[in-house]
Design a protein around this motif. Sequence first.
Motif, mmCIF file in Angstrom:
data_model
loop_
_atom_site.group_PDB
_atom_site.id
_atom_site.type_symbol
_atom_site.label_atom_id
_atom_site.label_comp_id
_atom_site.label_asym_id
_atom_site.label_seq_id
_atom_site.Cartn_x
_atom_site.Cartn_y
_atom_site.Cartn_z
ATOM 1 N N PHE A 1 0.941 -1.053 0.083
ATOM 2 C CA PHE A 1 0.006 -0.019 0.163
ATOM 3 C C PHE A 1 0.887 1.358 0.060
ATOM 4 N N GLY A 2 2.175 1.224 0.269
ATOM 5 C CA GLY A 2 2.788 2.480 0.351
ATOM 6 C C GLY A 2 3.182 2.782 1.563
ATOM 7 N N VAL A 3 3.826 3.913 2.056
ATOM 8 C CA VAL A 3 4.063 4.719 3.214
ATOM 9 C C VAL A 3 2.794 5.329 3.648
ATOM 10 N N GLN A 4 2.159 5.943 2.909
ATOM 11 C CA GLN A 4 0.766 6.768 3.231
ATOM 12 C C GLN A 4 -0.413 5.878 3.938
ATOM 13 N N ALA A 5 -0.218 4.671 3.591
ATOM 14 C CA ALA A 5 -1.316 3.858 4.323
ATOM 15 C C ALA A 5 -0.657 3.336 5.528
ATOM 16 N N LEU A 6 0.330 3.335 6.086
ATOM 17 C CA LEU A 6 0.765 2.697 7.293
ATOM 18 C C LEU A 6 0.092 3.365 8.779
ATOM 19 N N VAL A 7 0.100 4.877 8.406
ATOM 20 C CA VAL A 7 -0.555 5.417 9.484
ATOM 21 C C VAL A 7 -1.939 4.876 9.981
ATOM 22 N N PRO A 8 -3.168 4.773 8.961
ATOM 23 C CA PRO A 8 -4.217 4.469 9.086
ATOM 24 C C PRO A 8 -4.341 2.870 9.534
ATOM 25 N N ILE A 9 -3.273 2.227 9.051
ATOM 26 C CA ILE A 9 -3.423 0.778 9.277
ATOM 27 C C ILE A 9 -3.272 0.692 10.721
ATOM 28 N N ILE A 10 -2.210 1.138 11.322
ATOM 29 C CA ILE A 10 -1.717 1.024 12.592
ATOM 30 C C ILE A 10 -2.602 1.643 13.718
ATOM 31 N N LEU A 11 -3.088 2.702 13.168
ATOM 32 C CA LEU A 11 -4.360 3.457 14.089
ATOM 33 C C LEU A 11 -5.465 2.323 14.323
ATOM 34 N N MET A 12 -5.907 1.936 13.010
ATOM 35 C CA MET A 12 -6.995 1.314 13.148
ATOM 36 C C MET A 12 -6.919 -0.262 14.073
ATOM 37 N N SER A 13 -5.686 -0.844 13.635
ATOM 38 C CA SER A 13 -5.593 -2.096 14.257
ATOM 39 C C SER A 13 -5.243 -2.019 15.798
ATOM 40 N N SER A 14 -4.647 -0.819 16.125
ATOM 41 C CA SER A 14 -4.361 -0.491 17.384
ATOM 42 C C SER A 14 -5.657 -0.247 18.342
ATOM 43 N N VAL A 15 -6.668 0.485 17.541
ATOM 44 C CA VAL A 15 -7.796 0.870 18.241
ATOM 45 C C VAL A 15 -8.868 -0.267 18.448
ATOM 46 N N ILE A 16 -9.149 -0.899 17.359
ATOM 47 C CA ILE A 16 -9.760 -2.198 17.341
ATOM 48 C C ILE A 16 -9.251 -3.227 18.404
ATOM 49 N N GLY A 17 -7.845 -3.405 18.232
ATOM 50 C CA GLY A 17 -7.045 -4.380 19.156
ATOM 51 C C GLY A 17 -7.399 -4.115 20.780
ATOM 52 N N ALA A 18 -7.305 -2.738 21.051
ATOM 53 C CA ALA A 18 -7.504 -2.211 22.474
ATOM 54 C C ALA A 18 -8.906 -2.472 22.939
ATOM 55 N N PHE B 1 -11.403 -0.096 1.028
ATOM 56 C CA PHE B 1 -12.062 1.381 1.005
ATOM 57 C C PHE B 1 -11.083 2.463 0.837
ATOM 58 N N GLY B 2 -9.323 2.040 1.059
ATOM 59 C CA GLY B 2 -8.438 3.094 0.808
ATOM 60 C C GLY B 2 -8.240 3.617 2.085
ATOM 61 N N PRO B 3 -6.877 4.128 2.282
ATOM 62 C CA PRO B 3 -6.321 4.639 3.567
ATOM 63 C C PRO B 3 -7.219 6.037 3.804
ATOM 64 N N GLY B 4 -7.628 6.682 3.071
ATOM 65 C CA GLY B 4 -8.399 7.946 3.703
ATOM 66 C C GLY B 4 -9.633 7.669 4.138
ATOM 67 N N THR B 5 -10.468 6.418 3.682
ATOM 68 C CA THR B 5 -11.752 6.311 4.228
ATOM 69 C C THR B 5 -11.469 5.351 5.553
ATOM 70 N N LEU B 6 -10.432 5.057 5.720
ATOM 71 C CA LEU B 6 -10.119 3.854 6.930
ATOM 72 C C LEU B 6 -9.883 5.267 7.951
ATOM 73 N N LEU B 7 -8.996 6.309 7.957
ATOM 74 C CA LEU B 7 -9.323 7.374 8.692
ATOM 75 C C LEU B 7 -10.205 8.171 8.990
ATOM 76 N N HIS B 8 -11.109 8.197 8.087
ATOM 77 C CA HIS B 8 -12.351 8.946 8.504
ATOM 78 C C HIS B 8 -13.220 8.194 9.347
ATOM 79 N N LEU B 9 -13.268 6.641 9.044
ATOM 80 C CA LEU B 9 -14.036 5.735 9.946
ATOM 81 C C LEU B 9 -13.581 5.554 11.423
#
Length: 280
Positions: free
Chosen positions: A218-235, A269-277
């Motif tokens: 996905f490239g560098v730009q997708a790493l932040v939404p991936i780690i944020l979503m996985s951390s929030v849901i994991g917590a 959905f793409g990284p942008g939609t993930l951040l919005h979610l």
Amino acid sequence: MLISSGLDAALFGILGLLIGSFLNVVIHRLPIMLEAQWKAECAEQNGLAAPASERLNLMQPGSRCPHCGHAISWHENIPLLSYLLLKGKCSVCKAPIGLRYPLVELASAVLFSCCAWKWGGTATALLWSAFSATLLALALIDWDTTLLPDTMTLPLLWAGLIAAALHWTRVPLEEAFWGAIAGYLSLWLIYWAFKLITGKEGMGFGDFKLFAALGAWFGVQALVPIILMSSVIGAVIGIALKFSSGLREGGYLPFGPFLAGAGLAVMAFGPGTLLHLIGL
């Protein structure tokens, strides 16, 4: 156009059911195969005979009922359909068949259908279907065993880089390259910071490799939404399991399933939609 997309999705869904049946074998057998390999290597290093074990790979022996040993025939092994016809029970001893088996097949079918709906009946859809199947298997293996096998994470990483180099994805090779590096190093640094502060290991090296693979796809730009979503849901899930006494012994929760889930969400959905979610 809509009819064509629906037909592609249906055909890919059937393929997904077949692949899902194979994923059930991978999820169950691969950790056993790795454990047997590690025991044999340890014995060899200590000058001992390798412990005796049943010959086991992803193809042999054929599937059997874990309760009575009944060999599963082909008509009892039709993805999803056989489970429904058998009413979720072994045809011989009537012991219940785990619900996970049809759920994995169904999940694989849904993922494949989504890829076909998004990319049509193309090679690109097949590529992302393979990506989805790998993440599904990795998530469940990690949930069961806290293992993310190198035999799956490293090929996934290389596949992402190769796909970028051949322009099979929309991620330029340079972004895929730096995404892989950033994915690995970010979790590696967190791991060592946590260990130096607490003296404990917060995650395994397999998580670094999986995150690196996601960076390659996905490239560098997708790493932040991936780690944020996985951390929030994991917590959230971790807290829920703690209050319901559902955490396994030691109170740990594997991180790989949440990374894999976030990776699938970015694909869909793409990284942008993930951040919005997640409200960002």
